[in-house]
Write a protein that holds these residues in place. Structure first.
Motif, PDB file in Angstrom:
ATOM      1  N   GLU B  31      -0.211  -0.388  15.195  1.00 49.98           N
ATOM      2  CA  GLU B  31       0.806  -1.436  15.214  1.00 49.98           C
ATOM      3  C   GLU B  31       0.224  -2.734  15.750  1.00 49.98           C
ATOM      4  O   GLU B  31      -0.849  -2.760  16.354  1.00 49.98           O
ATOM      5  CB  GLU B  31       2.007  -0.995  16.064  1.00 49.98           C
ATOM      6  CG  GLU B  31       1.644  -0.591  17.489  1.00 49.98           C
ATOM      7  CD  GLU B  31       2.843  -0.019  18.256  1.00 49.98           C
ATOM      8  OE1 GLU B  31       3.455   0.944  17.764  1.00 49.98           O
ATOM      9  OE2 GLU B  31       3.148  -0.563  19.334  1.00 49.98           O
ATOM     10  N   ILE B  32       0.923  -3.814  15.474  1.00 49.53           N
ATOM     11  CA  ILE B  32       0.515  -5.107  16.031  1.00 49.53           C
ATOM     12  C   ILE B  32       1.742  -5.774  16.601  1.00 49.53           C
ATOM     13  O   ILE B  32       2.807  -5.773  15.977  1.00 49.53           O
ATOM     14  CB  ILE B  32      -0.197  -5.984  14.966  1.00 49.53           C
ATOM     15  CG1 ILE B  32      -0.780  -7.228  15.646  1.00 49.53           C
ATOM     16  CG2 ILE B  32       0.738  -6.376  13.830  1.00 49.53           C
ATOM     17  CD1 ILE B  32      -1.866  -7.899  14.848  1.00 49.53           C
ATOM     18  N   GLU B  33       1.597  -6.288  17.796  1.00 48.62           N
ATOM     19  CA  GLU B  33       2.710  -6.921  18.515  1.00 48.62           C
ATOM     20  C   GLU B  33       3.975  -6.066  18.408  1.00 48.62           C
ATOM     21  O   GLU B  33       5.067  -6.561  18.130  1.00 48.62           O
ATOM     22  CB  GLU B  33       2.961  -8.324  17.980  1.00 48.62           C
ATOM     23  CG  GLU B  33       1.877  -9.307  18.419  1.00 48.62           C
ATOM     24  CD  GLU B  33       1.758 -10.498  17.493  1.00 48.62           C
ATOM     25  OE1 GLU B  33       2.716 -10.763  16.739  1.00 48.62           O
ATOM     26  OE2 GLU B  33       0.700 -11.148  17.528  1.00 48.62           O
ATOM     27  N   GLY B  34       3.806  -4.762  18.596  1.00 44.29           N
ATOM     28  CA  GLY B  34       4.949  -3.848  18.596  1.00 44.29           C
ATOM     29  C   GLY B  34       5.477  -3.511  17.205  1.00 44.29           C
ATOM     30  O   GLY B  34       6.387  -2.699  17.048  1.00 44.29           O
ATOM     31  N   ALA B  59       2.006  -3.501   2.194  1.00 48.53           N
ATOM     32  CA  ALA B  59       2.062  -2.053   2.422  1.00 48.53           C
ATOM     33  C   ALA B  59       1.216  -1.633   3.621  1.00 48.53           C
ATOM     34  O   ALA B  59       1.463  -0.611   4.241  1.00 48.53           O
ATOM     35  CB  ALA B  59       1.589  -1.314   1.174  1.00 48.53           C
ATOM     36  N   GLY B  60       0.176  -2.435   3.933  1.00 46.39           N
ATOM     37  CA  GLY B  60      -0.701  -2.093   5.066  1.00 46.39           C
ATOM     38  C   GLY B  60      -2.141  -1.853   4.660  1.00 46.39           C
ATOM     39  O   GLY B  60      -2.939  -1.358   5.447  1.00 46.39           O
ATOM     40  N   LYS B  61      -2.503  -2.246   3.459  1.00 49.81           N
ATOM     41  CA  LYS B  61      -3.856  -1.997   2.967  1.00 49.81           C
ATOM     42  C   LYS B  61      -4.907  -2.762   3.786  1.00 49.81           C
ATOM     43  O   LYS B  61      -5.890  -2.180   4.250  1.00 49.81           O
ATOM     44  CB  LYS B  61      -3.959  -2.398   1.479  1.00 49.81           C
ATOM     45  CG  LYS B  61      -2.963  -1.670   0.578  1.00 49.81           C
ATOM     46  CD  LYS B  61      -3.113  -2.053  -0.877  1.00 49.81           C
ATOM     47  CE  LYS B  61      -2.803  -3.518  -1.177  1.00 49.81           C
ATOM     48  NZ  LYS B  61      -1.404  -3.919  -0.903  1.00 49.81           N
ATOM     49  N   SER B  62      -4.666  -4.060   3.959  1.00 54.62           N
ATOM     50  CA  SER B  62      -5.627  -4.852   4.744  1.00 54.62           C
ATOM     51  C   SER B  62      -5.616  -4.399   6.202  1.00 54.62           C
ATOM     52  O   SER B  62      -6.651  -4.414   6.875  1.00 54.62           O
ATOM     53  CB  SER B  62      -5.294  -6.340   4.658  1.00 54.62           C
ATOM     54  OG  SER B  62      -5.497  -6.798   3.342  1.00 54.62           O
ATOM     55  N   THR B  63      -4.451  -4.022   6.674  1.00 58.68           N
ATOM     56  CA  THR B  63      -4.370  -3.529   8.045  1.00 58.68           C
ATOM     57  C   THR B  63      -5.232  -2.285   8.213  1.00 58.68           C
ATOM     58  O   THR B  63      -5.992  -2.169   9.178  1.00 58.68           O
ATOM     59  CB  THR B  63      -2.905  -3.206   8.407  1.00 58.68           C
ATOM     60  OG1 THR B  63      -2.136  -4.395   8.242  1.00 58.68           O
ATOM     61  CG2 THR B  63      -2.785  -2.698   9.835  1.00 58.68           C
ATOM     62  N   LEU B  64      -5.154  -1.381   7.263  1.00 57.55           N
ATOM     63  CA  LEU B  64      -5.979  -0.173   7.321  1.00 57.55           C
ATOM     64  C   LEU B  64      -7.455  -0.549   7.377  1.00 57.55           C
ATOM     65  O   LEU B  64      -8.212  -0.027   8.196  1.00 57.55           O
ATOM     66  CB  LEU B  64      -5.703   0.726   6.114  1.00 57.55           C
ATOM     67  CG  LEU B  64      -6.604   1.968   5.982  1.00 57.55           C
ATOM     68  CD1 LEU B  64      -6.445   2.895   7.190  1.00 57.55           C
ATOM     69  CD2 LEU B  64      -6.305   2.727   4.689  1.00 57.55           C
ATOM     70  N   THR B 223      -7.280  -2.641  -4.412  1.00 63.74           N
ATOM     71  CA  THR B 223      -7.051  -3.583  -5.515  1.00 63.74           C
ATOM     72  C   THR B 223      -5.617  -3.491  -6.009  1.00 63.74           C
ATOM     73  O   THR B 223      -4.909  -2.522  -5.740  1.00 63.74           O
ATOM     74  CB  THR B 223      -8.021  -3.316  -6.686  1.00 63.74           C
ATOM     75  OG1 THR B 223      -7.794  -4.295  -7.705  1.00 63.74           O
ATOM     76  CG2 THR B 223      -7.812  -1.922  -7.279  1.00 63.74           C
ATOM     77  N   HIS B 224      -5.196  -4.527  -6.700  1.00 67.74           N
ATOM     78  CA  HIS B 224      -3.881  -4.509  -7.327  1.00 67.74           C
ATOM     79  C   HIS B 224      -3.984  -4.235  -8.820  1.00 67.74           C
ATOM     80  O   HIS B 224      -2.988  -4.031  -9.483  1.00 67.74           O
ATOM     81  CB  HIS B 224      -3.180  -5.864  -7.126  1.00 67.74           C
ATOM     82  CG  HIS B 224      -2.691  -6.059  -5.725  1.00 67.74           C
ATOM     83  ND1 HIS B 224      -1.696  -5.287  -5.177  1.00 67.74           N
ATOM     84  CD2 HIS B 224      -3.064  -6.931  -4.756  1.00 67.74           C
ATOM     85  CE1 HIS B 224      -1.467  -5.678  -3.933  1.00 67.74           C
ATOM     86  NE2 HIS B 224      -2.290  -6.673  -3.648  1.00 67.74           N
ATOM     87  N   TYR B 225      -5.204  -4.279  -9.347  1.00 69.98           N
ATOM     88  CA  TYR B 225      -5.325  -4.272 -10.814  1.00 69.98           C
ATOM     89  C   TYR B 225      -6.255  -3.211 -11.364  1.00 69.98           C
ATOM     90  O   TYR B 225      -7.334  -2.944 -10.828  1.00 69.98           O
ATOM     91  CB  TYR B 225      -5.791  -5.651 -11.290  1.00 69.98           C
ATOM     92  CG  TYR B 225      -4.893  -6.745 -10.795  1.00 69.98           C
ATOM     93  CD1 TYR B 225      -3.605  -6.884 -11.327  1.00 69.98           C
ATOM     94  CD2 TYR B 225      -5.294  -7.590  -9.781  1.00 69.98           C
ATOM     95  CE1 TYR B 225      -2.763  -7.866 -10.846  1.00 69.98           C
ATOM     96  CE2 TYR B 225      -4.449  -8.576  -9.301  1.00 69.98           C
ATOM     97  CZ  TYR B 225      -3.182  -8.709  -9.837  1.00 69.98           C
ATOM     98  OH  TYR B 225      -2.354  -9.665  -9.368  1.00 69.98           O
TER      99      TYR B 225
HETATM  100  N1  LIG Z   1      -0.900 -10.278  12.977  1.00 70.78           N
HETATM  101  C1  LIG Z   1       0.225  -9.784  12.442  1.00 70.78           C
HETATM  102  N2  LIG Z   1       1.411  -9.991  13.052  1.00 70.78           N
HETATM  103  C2  LIG Z   1       2.550  -9.487  12.520  1.00 70.78           C
HETATM  104  N3  LIG Z   1       2.587  -8.817  11.372  1.00 70.78           N
HETATM  105  C3  LIG Z   1       1.433  -8.576  10.729  1.00 70.78           C
HETATM  106  C4  LIG Z   1       0.201  -9.041  11.220  1.00 70.78           C
HETATM  107  N4  LIG Z   1      -0.771  -8.670  10.376  1.00 70.78           N
HETATM  108  C5  LIG Z   1      -0.154  -7.996   9.380  1.00 70.78           C
HETATM  109  N5  LIG Z   1       1.156  -7.954   9.592  1.00 70.78           N
HETATM  110  C6  LIG Z   1       2.142  -7.346   8.712  1.00 70.78           C
HETATM  111  O1  LIG Z   1       1.735  -6.036   8.382  1.00 70.78           O
HETATM  112  C7  LIG Z   1       2.127  -5.722   7.063  1.00 70.78           C
HETATM  113  C8  LIG Z   1       0.952  -5.197   6.281  1.00 70.78           C
HETATM  114  O2  LIG Z   1       0.069  -6.296   6.041  1.00 70.78           O
HETATM  115  P1  LIG Z   1      -1.284  -6.089   5.219  1.00 70.78           P
HETATM  116  O3  LIG Z   1      -1.989  -7.366   5.228  1.00 70.78           O
HETATM  117  O4  LIG Z   1      -1.971  -4.902   5.736  1.00 70.78           O
HETATM  118  O5  LIG Z   1      -0.721  -5.768   3.752  1.00 70.78           O
HETATM  119  P2  LIG Z   1      -1.511  -5.547   2.409  1.00 70.78           P
HETATM  120  O6  LIG Z   1      -1.122  -4.200   1.948  1.00 70.78           O
HETATM  121  O7  LIG Z   1      -2.939  -5.818   2.579  1.00 70.78           O
HETATM  122  O8  LIG Z   1      -0.829  -6.629   1.473  1.00 70.78           O
HETATM  123  P3  LIG Z   1      -1.440  -7.545   0.288  1.00 70.78           P
HETATM  124  O9  LIG Z   1      -1.428  -6.684  -0.931  1.00 70.78           O
HETATM  125  O10 LIG Z   1      -0.457  -8.629   0.167  1.00 70.78           O
HETATM  126  O11 LIG Z   1      -2.781  -7.988   0.687  1.00 70.78           O
HETATM  127  C9  LIG Z   1       2.756  -6.977   6.493  1.00 70.78           C
HETATM  128  O12 LIG Z   1       4.155  -6.870   6.558  1.00 70.78           O
HETATM  129  C10 LIG Z   1       2.260  -8.061   7.405  1.00 70.78           C
HETATM  130  O13 LIG Z   1       3.159  -9.133   7.478  1.00 70.78           O
END
Ligand SMILES: Nc1ncnc2c1ncn2[C@@H]1O[C@H](COP(=O)(O)OP(=O)(O)OP(=O)(O)O)[C@@H](O)[C@H]1O
Ligand SMILES: [Mg+2]
Lengths: 483, 273
Positions: B31-34, B59-64, B223-225
């Motif tokens: 999680e980030i900032e709760g 969805a959380g891909k970049s977060t992962l 990827t999206h495509y």
């Molecule tokens: N620093 C942050 N503070 C608050 N929310 C965040 C932060 N970073 C990411 N999020 C949220 O976490 C969720 C997942 O973001 P992420 O970037 O992982 O998505 P993604 O799947 O990579 O999307 P995309 O396909 O648009 O790149 C989003 O709702 C985003 O707003």
């Protein structure tokens, strides 16, 4: 510089504190503590000076007594008690040295330890060095080779005897004793420093360099440097400095005067690394220096490059008086402050001649709880028609407890001149650091890399080997700046 | 649900340990900032494999990928991640990189005044230092640079310019793959490397990746495509939604998504909750 070196430097910088903090145990001859006419006479007598110079000193001293310490700077510091300072300290040895063999081996060792070799054959590069230890010049290298070209490079105390007409003509001609509080003080008590004269039409065959070392306790260092480039001549000069770690603050109040005649050029570089005090802000050098050059002749040029990493407080404005038509002044500066360091630095460009040009590039980096101020004046006189200035002033903050301040003063008195000012403030971003980390580069190295990138324009101005030194210094002085 | 996950892990993990298991993610929550973003990710990647991760925006891909790479802003609240059996979560970001994790950023960062060459030289030598090796000789390094630049047909002039500064979107992405080629990672995570690339660059970059594929390394391609997956053919395709992998399949899953979009999967997920 090659990429190779850049990286080696970053590699080399492993966690270490101020590495020049050792002191040399050597028998010293010192003046009694404090300042009085007696002390001024004492210093002058030690140097066996002619009457005119003693008079010049005394006049400066009497004038200094009438002055108050300036208070316009953007920081405060505990008052300096001038009666607690030793104004003259010299290693006990013969005043005149015929060869290096006569120099105390302890002194040679000290400079070796600082990376300055005074034995000529050991030096790989053609850089002539004047080494100043506390109040006296210890040795000047490559004198004979320079002499062939007519270049004079020696201790100013020696020049007073060997070239009195030149010293008398130029000493105080750019920075008069009455210029300011510290200039007056320096004029009264200056001990040593370097003297350079480049004759007409001569391109100085090697870099000249003076290395200043404060060693003794409770002393101040008041050196005086005077460089004259006659018509069509060129010289590149570098000044370096370090001091032992001591708990008390030590005062360094130097004066540097540069004069260029027609079509002459002086490139003056400083890598300033005086002891900055410890992490809590205890100790360190007060670096209150007056540096000024005059472009006396037409088409002449003075270029200041400074990398300021040390000192508890740095307070200086290397300046150019652009008197000759078509003359050029440049100021390239990197000032890094960390922990509790303070820097208030910048330049003054005074345009007097027609078609004069000046360029200012200032890069300030503040980390820890430090404050870094750029203060600059660009003044274009009425008669300085068609003059131009370009100022670029960039600040970088590391962490969120440091400060960057910019005070540009601009005064243009004709309407054919052009003055431009650009400024920016940035922070080393988490994104940048993470990007570096993700490539296997640790945070400290990453900061070194990013800061060196930020300062590149200025570092590129330095002679190659000093650029390498400067890069190392930047990285070292920012160590521990990110928690 | 938790029980099922556990069973799932148990059935998967013996396979992972067959010998070539490289990355193992178990019940990863972050999680980030709760704000909970990853809600229990399970993924096993073996050496030699390519896994595609798809899923709607946010969805959380970049977060992962950031959590795997060790970005400190995210709090990992549960779960484990190992690389070659080593606990990845316990390592600093730089050590993860030195252990062989590479992230090609969705938005590469600019570093003014630092050339790509200098940057990479530092990176390569930091990794070597970690491995107890001497820094690379300058000539060897430059040779390596030239060789790897060819992979992605990267313009030579780019490497002497400030890192990513003023690079076009496509040039930045290409530079990421170039860096990947230089650092020879075990696990590469490509976060939307295809976005911003023109058709020719997409082919070039993909061919570069294919050439770098070996039985010893693995790729996670976000990827999206489908386009990208035409070139880099994945062994597995996963759909990430609301911080969970909600569907996995082979390369045909991506094609199905291309046709149908995500609604049917979203509906499946909602129905099962
Ligand atoms: N620093 C942050 N503070 C608050 N929310 C965040 C932060 N970073 C990411 N999020 C949220 O976490 C969720 C997942 O973001 P992420 O970037 O992982 O998505 P993604 O799947 O990579 O999307 P995309 O396909 O648009 O790149 C989003 O709702 C985003 O707003
Ligand atoms: Mg994303």
């Amino acid at each position: 510089m090659s990429e190779n070196q850049e990286v080696d430097i970053i590699d080399e910088v492993i966690s270490q504190d101020y590495k020049y903090g050792f002191s040399t145990d050597i028998e010293m001859e010192t003046a009694p503590m404090g300042l009085s006419e007696e002390i001024v006479r004492f210093i002058s007598a030690k140097k066996n000076e002619p009457e005119w110079l003693l008079e010049w000193r005394l006049k400066a001293y009497r004038y200094w007594l009438t002055l108050k310490e300036p208070t316009w700077q953007n920081f405060s510091y505990p008052k300096v008690n001038y009666q607690d300072i030793i104004f003259y300290a010299a290693p006990k040895q013969k005043i005149t040295l015929d060869s290096l063999d006569q120099v105390d081996p302890e002194l040679l060792k000290t400079f070796e330890k600082l990376g300055i070799s005074l034995t000529e054959q050991k030096r790989l590069t053609g850089v002539a060095v004047d080494a100043v230890f506390d109040s006296v010049s210890i040795a000047t290298t490559f004198k004979d080779q320079l002499k062939e070209k007519g270049v004079i490079f020696c201790a100013i105390s020696e020049a007073v005897h060997e070239h009195p007409e030149l010293v008398r003509k130029y000493l105080g001609s750019v920075v008069p004793a009455t210029d300011n509080y510290y200039a007056a003080l320096n004029s009264a008590v200056f001990s040593d420093g370097s003297f350079v004269y480049i004759p007409k039409g001569v391109r100085c065959p090697m870099e000249l360099s003076t290395y200043f070392r404060i060693n003794a306790e409770n002393t101040g260092q008041f050196e005086r440097t005077l460089i004259i480039a006659d018509d069509n001549s060129y010289v590149s000069y570098l000044e370096g400095c370090t001091a032992p770690m001591r708990d008390e603050n030590q005062l360094h109040a130097a004066v540097v005067e540069l004069v260029t005649h027609n079509h002459a050029e002086i490139k003056y570089s400083t890598v300033q690394n005086w002891y900055p005090g410890d992490k809590e802000g205890k100790g360190g050098i007060y670096n209150f220096v007056t540096k000024r050059g005059i472009c006396e002749g037409s088409h002449s040029k003075i270029s200041w490059t400074q990398v300021e990493t040390g000192s508890a407080i740095t307070w200086k404005y290397p300046s150019c008086i652009l008197k000759g038509d078509y003359s050029t002044g440049e100021f390239f500066s990197v000032a890094v402050t960390n922990n509790h360091q303070l820097a208030d630095t910048g330049t003054k460009m005074v345009h007097i001649g027609k078609h004069t040009k000046s360029r200012i590039v200032s890069k300030g980096i503040s980390a820890g709880k430090s404050h870094n101020t750029y203060r600059g004046l660009v003044k274009v006189n009425k008669k300085a028609e068609k003059s131009r200035n370009h100022t670029q002033c960039d600040s970088m903050l590391i962490g969120d407890r440091s400060g960057a301040h910019t005070f540009p003063y601009i005064e243009v008195n004709n309407n054919t001149s052009q003055v431009e000012h650009e400024a920016s403030t940035s922070k080393i971003g988490e994104d940048q650091l993470f990007y570096c980390n993700q490539r296997g580069i640790g945070t400290e190295e990453a900061i070194g890399l990013i800061v060196n990138g930020f300062c590149k324009e200025v570092l590129n101005q330095l002679p190659m080997e000093f650029a390498v030194e400067a890069q190392k210094l930047l990285a070292v002085s920012l160590e521990g700046s990110v928690g | 649900m938790n029980e099922i996950e556990k069973i799932g892990n148990q059935t998967l993990s013996p396979l992972g340990r067959v010998g070539e298991g490289l990355l193992s993610i178990k019940n990863l929550k972050a999680e980030i900032e709760g704000k909970k973003i990853l809600n229990g990710i399970n993924l096993e990647v073996k050496a030699g494999e390519v896994h595609a991760i798809m899923g709607p925006n946010g969805a959380g891909k970049s977060t992962l990928s950031a959590v795997l790479a060790g970005r400190a802003d995210y709090d990992v609240t549960e779960g484990s991640v190992t690389l070659d059996g080593k606990d990845l979560l316990d390592m600093s970001a730089e050590d993860r990189a030195r252990e062989g994790v590479f992230l090609a950023f969705q938005y590469p960062i600019e570093i003014p005044g630092v050339s790509t060459t200098n940057f990479l030289k530092t990176a390569v030598n930091e990794k070597r230092k970690y491995q107890g090796l001497e820094p690379m000789e300058a000539t060897d390094f430059l040779k390596l640079m030239r060789q790897k630049m060819e992979f992605v047909e990267m313009d030579k002039s780019l490497t002497s310019r400030s890192l990513n500064e003023g690079f076009s979107g496509g040039e930045k992405k290409r530079n990421e793959i170039f860096q990947m080629a230089m650092l020879e990672p075990k696990l590469s995570i490509l976060d939307e490397t295809d976005s911003g690339l023109d058709i020719d660059a997409l082919r070039l970059v993909s061919e570069g990746v294919n050439k770098l594929r070996s039985k010893d390394n693995a790729y996670i391609v976000i990827t999206h495509y489908q386009r990208l997956l035409d070139y880099i053919v994945p062994d597995f395709v996963h759909v990430l939604y609301k911080g969970r992998i909600v569907k996995s399949g082979d390369a045909s899953l991506a094609k199905e998504l291309e046709l149908k979009g995500y609604d049917w999967i979203k509906a499946e997920v909602e129905a099962s909750m």
